[in-house]
Design a protein around this motif. Sequence first.
Motif, PDB file in Angstrom:
ATOM      1  N   ILE A  17       0.457   1.800  -0.358  1.00 32.05           N
ATOM      2  CA  ILE A  17      -0.935   2.008   0.028  1.00 32.05           C
ATOM      3  C   ILE A  17      -1.109   1.823   1.526  1.00 32.05           C
ATOM      4  CG2 ILE A  17      -1.676  -0.366  -0.392  1.00 32.05           C
ATOM      5  CD1 ILE A  17      -4.196   1.096  -1.766  1.00 32.05           C
ATOM      6  N   THR A  18      -2.065   2.550   2.075  1.00 35.92           N
ATOM      7  CA  THR A  18      -2.376   2.434   3.507  1.00 35.92           C
ATOM      8  C   THR A  18      -3.612   1.566   3.700  1.00 35.92           C
ATOM      9  OG1 THR A  18      -3.845   4.349   3.581  1.00 35.92           O
ATOM     10  CG2 THR A  18      -1.476   4.758   3.963  1.00 35.92           C
ATOM     11  N   ALA A  19      -3.761   1.071   4.905  1.00 39.14           N
ATOM     12  CA  ALA A  19      -4.944   0.289   5.247  1.00 39.14           C
ATOM     13  C   ALA A  19      -6.211   1.138   5.103  1.00 39.14           C
ATOM     14  CB  ALA A  19      -4.817  -0.263   6.662  1.00 39.14           C
TER      15      ALA A  19
ATOM     16  N   LYS B  86     -11.330   1.932   2.503  1.00 42.88           N
ATOM     17  CA  LYS B  86     -12.271   2.848   1.862  1.00 42.88           C
ATOM     18  C   LYS B  86     -12.684   2.338   0.490  1.00 42.88           C
ATOM     19  CE  LYS B  86     -11.300   7.198   4.188  1.00 42.88           C
ATOM     20  NZ  LYS B  86     -10.738   8.565   4.055  1.00 42.88           N
ATOM     21  N   LEU B  87     -11.755   1.726  -0.240  1.00 37.70           N
ATOM     22  CA  LEU B  87     -12.085   1.167  -1.551  1.00 37.70           C
ATOM     23  C   LEU B  87     -13.066   0.004  -1.433  1.00 37.70           C
ATOM     24  CD1 LEU B  87      -8.585   1.205  -3.257  1.00 37.70           C
ATOM     25  CD2 LEU B  87     -10.591   2.543  -3.940  1.00 37.70           C
ATOM     26  N   VAL B  88     -12.881  -0.816  -0.424  1.00 38.23           N
ATOM     27  CA  VAL B  88     -13.750  -1.967  -0.214  1.00 38.23           C
ATOM     28  C   VAL B  88     -15.109  -1.527   0.339  1.00 38.23           C
ATOM     29  CG1 VAL B  88     -14.025  -4.061   1.178  1.00 38.23           C
ATOM     30  CG2 VAL B  88     -11.857  -3.604   0.053  1.00 38.23           C
TER      31      VAL B  88
ATOM     32  N   ASN C 135      -5.330   1.982  10.819  1.00 39.72           N
ATOM     33  CA  ASN C 135      -5.596   2.515   9.492  1.00 39.72           C
ATOM     34  C   ASN C 135      -4.359   3.177   8.881  1.00 39.72           C
ATOM     35  OD1 ASN C 135      -5.639   4.765  11.234  1.00 39.72           O
ATOM     36  ND2 ASN C 135      -7.114   5.844   9.939  1.00 39.72           N
ATOM     37  N   THR C 136      -3.359   3.463   9.701  1.00 38.13           N
ATOM     38  CA  THR C 136      -2.132   4.091   9.194  1.00 38.13           C
ATOM     39  C   THR C 136      -1.101   3.076   8.714  1.00 38.13           C
ATOM     40  OG1 THR C 136      -1.160   4.177  11.410  1.00 38.13           O
ATOM     41  CG2 THR C 136      -2.427   6.118  10.681  1.00 38.13           C
ATOM     42  N   THR C 137      -1.399   1.790   8.819  1.00 39.15           N
ATOM     43  CA  THR C 137      -0.496   0.768   8.292  1.00 39.15           C
ATOM     44  C   THR C 137      -0.226   1.079   6.831  1.00 39.15           C
ATOM     45  OG1 THR C 137      -1.317  -0.907   9.816  1.00 39.15           O
ATOM     46  CG2 THR C 137      -0.268  -1.707   7.803  1.00 39.15           C
ATOM     47  N   LYS C 138       1.051   1.115   6.466  1.00 39.10           N
ATOM     48  CA  LYS C 138       1.426   1.457   5.092  1.00 39.10           C
ATOM     49  C   LYS C 138       2.445   0.429   4.603  1.00 39.10           C
ATOM     50  CE  LYS C 138       2.127   5.760   3.750  1.00 39.10           C
ATOM     51  NZ  LYS C 138       2.776   7.086   3.535  1.00 39.10           N
ATOM     52  N   ILE C 139       2.174  -0.125   3.427  1.00 39.41           N
ATOM     53  CA  ILE C 139       3.047  -1.141   2.856  1.00 39.41           C
ATOM     54  C   ILE C 139       3.419  -0.764   1.429  1.00 39.41           C
ATOM     55  CG2 ILE C 139       3.192  -3.579   2.143  1.00 39.41           C
ATOM     56  CD1 ILE C 139       1.458  -4.265   4.542  1.00 39.41           C
ATOM     57  N   LYS C 140       4.671  -1.042   1.089  1.00 37.90           N
ATOM     58  CA  LYS C 140       5.160  -0.874  -0.284  1.00 37.90           C
ATOM     59  C   LYS C 140       5.265  -2.263  -0.902  1.00 37.90           C
ATOM     60  CE  LYS C 140       8.599   1.914  -1.202  1.00 37.90           C
ATOM     61  NZ  LYS C 140       9.979   2.463  -1.357  1.00 37.90           N
ATOM     62  N   TYR C 141       4.438  -2.489  -1.922  1.00 41.23           N
ATOM     63  CA  TYR C 141       4.470  -3.744  -2.657  1.00 41.23           C
ATOM     64  C   TYR C 141       5.254  -3.511  -3.943  1.00 41.23           C
ATOM     65  CZ  TYR C 141       0.427  -4.946   0.283  1.00 41.23           C
ATOM     66  OH  TYR C 141      -0.408  -5.188   1.348  1.00 41.23           O
ATOM     67  N   TYR C 142       6.262  -4.318  -4.174  1.00 43.19           N
ATOM     68  CA  TYR C 142       7.013  -4.214  -5.428  1.00 43.19           C
ATOM     69  C   TYR C 142       6.297  -5.044  -6.480  1.00 43.19           C
ATOM     70  CZ  TYR C 142      10.614  -1.765  -2.932  1.00 43.19           C
ATOM     71  OH  TYR C 142      11.284  -0.817  -2.196  1.00 43.19           O
TER      72      TYR C 142
END
Length: 84
Positions: A30-32, A37-39, A76-83
């Motif tokens: 998911i990206t920042a 936008k969800l919040v 806003n382009t920060t992207k993290i993969k959470y396992y």
Amino acid sequence: MSNLTTETFLNCIELLKQIGRQNNLPQLVITAEEVHKLVGGYPGKNHRMPMCCNAMFKSMREGDEILHSTPSKQSNTTKIKYYL
């Protein structure tokens, strides 16, 4: 949306992780921008992107991966993969 707090973003990220687990997904990417936008309150002049990004980094656990970041770590382009 000046009433947004780091806790608001942390709760959103945790909810997304729980939904992913319930759907037997191995990971959540998911990206920042998506989280904010969800919040709510993004885009907008009073956005809380730095707070959102900080929450994303704070939500990381061992093994999670930063797929994209900027030197400021507040994009806003920060992207993290959470396992999951």
